[in-house]
Design a protein around this motif. Structure first.
Motif, PDB file in Angstrom:
ATOM      1  N   SER A 166       0.940  -1.095  -0.229  1.00 48.19           N
ATOM      2  CA  SER A 166       0.200   0.141  -0.081  1.00 48.19           C
ATOM      3  C   SER A 166       1.053   0.847  -0.312  1.00 48.19           C
ATOM      4  N   TYR A 192       3.817   1.515  -1.330  1.00 49.09           N
ATOM      5  CA  TYR A 192       4.632   1.584  -2.173  1.00 49.09           C
ATOM      6  C   TYR A 192       3.638   2.203  -3.705  1.00 49.09           C
ATOM      7  N   GLU A 193       2.233   1.649  -3.849  1.00 49.17           N
ATOM      8  CA  GLU A 193       1.732   1.683  -4.530  1.00 49.17           C
ATOM      9  C   GLU A 193       1.154   3.243  -4.385  1.00 49.17           C
ATOM     10  N   LYS A 194       1.072   4.492  -3.297  1.00 51.73           N
ATOM     11  CA  LYS A 194       1.102   5.892  -2.729  1.00 51.73           C
ATOM     12  C   LYS A 194       2.276   6.344  -3.486  1.00 51.73           C
ATOM     13  N   ILE A 195       3.176   5.963  -4.235  1.00 50.10           N
ATOM     14  CA  ILE A 195       4.418   6.336  -5.143  1.00 50.10           C
ATOM     15  C   ILE A 195       4.655   5.663  -6.354  1.00 50.10           C
ATOM     16  N   GLY A 196       3.624   4.958  -6.308  1.00 53.43           N
ATOM     17  CA  GLY A 196       4.082   4.637  -8.107  1.00 53.43           C
ATOM     18  C   GLY A 196       5.300   2.986  -8.040  1.00 53.43           C
ATOM     19  N   ASP A 197       5.603   2.779  -7.375  1.00 54.07           N
ATOM     20  CA  ASP A 197       6.762   1.882  -7.481  1.00 54.07           C
ATOM     21  C   ASP A 197       6.268   0.814  -7.998  1.00 54.07           C
ATOM     22  N   LYS A 198       5.795   0.067  -9.185  1.00 50.24           N
ATOM     23  CA  LYS A 198       5.366  -1.249  -9.707  1.00 50.24           C
ATOM     24  C   LYS A 198       6.293  -2.343  -9.147  1.00 50.24           C
ATOM     25  N   ARG A 199       7.761  -2.382  -9.777  1.00 50.52           N
ATOM     26  CA  ARG A 199       8.715  -2.706  -9.587  1.00 50.52           C
ATOM     27  C   ARG A 199       8.795  -3.502  -8.181  1.00 50.52           C
ATOM     28  N   ILE A 254       6.134  -3.268  -5.648  1.00 46.61           N
ATOM     29  CA  ILE A 254       4.946  -3.767  -5.477  1.00 46.61           C
ATOM     30  C   ILE A 254       4.975  -5.167  -6.183  1.00 46.61           C
TER      31      ILE A 254
END
Length: 350
Positions: A53, A55-62, A64
């Protein structure tokens, strides 16, 4: 000379409520230990979900994606031999039998190890069911709040305002879901048309109400339906065939995959379409890197098991319901075309 460190002693707890629930002390001790391990796994999953959750806020898909691979979704492995050492007063054979009995009674779920190299089973304790069954015999599950009582049916009928509001909510939800499915169907027309053309050759059905039978000569399709014991390709077979085409994988390799999985007592039809899609997506990802796959059929059989447990089951069911609807529409179109051709031929004869 250094002093020898003291060995930590084991503890085995037998709870009266679990003895009443399972019928014997050995099963009660095993169930108590399994709940202990379940709580540890659940805590680990919760911590990982908290990180996801963030990392989703900062958009780090890798990051996640990396964290999601660490999620166990409540599953943990436990060998009967190890459990026998934990409870200390029973043999491995007895513990193995008792663990199977707990699964049969619904207190635990069991599945094979995702890695085919190992035979140790994975388990997941059904805490909600245990709590419900304990309540029936006058006990509670220690450390867990009692479930809220369900609203009686008579009260639901009396509260007409509530019912109307709920019905309107369900109706609007259904409309939104239908609109979403229509949009998704339009995006998949081109892909499904390719599958439709590929699979429409070789179907035999005397009437629309009867079950279709595949009578074509494609060896891969015949192997799929032979292993799955079906009369025609299923939507999961179609997903497999579509991905082979999309990934430019020859049918010969597809046959090798199905044959290898058969030797491992695996069947493509036992895995969701989403799991199949994810496995091929992983293959595409690996193909673009230096991490090459040495034995593709073995890699596929192992990977699809792991992907199956990454899939959200509710999303998978919704996805397959949509695919079934698309399949139905393709079959209806085939039937109409066949009927029109037959009518035209009959007209020419007269």
């Amino acid at each position: 000379m250094s002093e020898q460190q003291p060995r930590k002693l084991k503890r085995c707890v037998i709870k009266e409520e679990f003895v009443s629930l399972t019928g014997d002390a050995v099963s009660a001790a095993i169930l108590n230990q399994m709940i202990f391990w379940q709580e540890l796994v659940n805590k680990s999953d919760q911590e990982i979900q908290t990180e996801i959750s963030a990392y989703e806020k900062i958009g780090d898909k890798r990051k996640i994606a990396s964290l999601k691979k660490q999620m166990k979704n409540g599953w943990f492995w436990k060998a009967a031999k190890e459990m026998a050492e934990e409870v200390m007063f029973s043999t491995r054979q007895t513990v193995d039998r008792k663990m199977r009995a707990l699964v049969d009674k619904g207190f635990m779920e069991c599945r094979p190890n995702p890695d085919p190299r190992y035979v140790t089973n994975y388990y997941r304790v059904n805490l909600a069911y245990i709590q419900t069954e304990l309540n029936k015999i006058g006990f509670s599950l220690e450390g867990y709040a009692l479930p809220e009582p369900q609203q009686k049916v008579e009260e639901m009928h009396e509260d007409t305002t509530y019912s109307i509001a709920q019905n309107e909510q369900y109706y609007m939800y259904g409309v939104a879901q239908n609109e979403q499915r229509v949009a998704q169907n339009e995006q998949r027309v081109a892909q499904n048309e390719q599958v439709s053309n590929y699979l429409s050759l070789g179907f035999q059905s005397l009437s629309f109400e009867e079950e279709e039978v595949y009578t074509g000569r494609d060896p891969l399709i015949h192997m799929l339906i032979f292993v799955s014991k079906t009369k025609a390709p299923t939507i999961r077979h179609e997903a497999f065939l579509q991905n082979l085409t999309t990934c430019n994988i020859k049918n010969e390799m597809g046959i090798q995959i199905v044959e290898y999985m058969r030797t491992q007592k695996q069947d493509i039809n036992n895995y969701t379409c989403d799991a199949i899609d994810r496995t091929f997506a992983e293959f595409v990802k690996r193909s673009k890197s230096n991490d090459k796959i040495k034995v593709f059929p073995r890699w596929f059989a192992t990977t699809i098991v792991n992907k199956q447990f990454e899939v959200d089951q509710d999303d998978a069911r919704a996805d397959e319901a949509r695919r079934e609807e698309e399949r139905f529409q393709r079959r209806l179109k085939r039937y109409k075309n066949s009927s029109n051709q037959m009518a035209a031929a009959t007209s020419e004869m007269h």
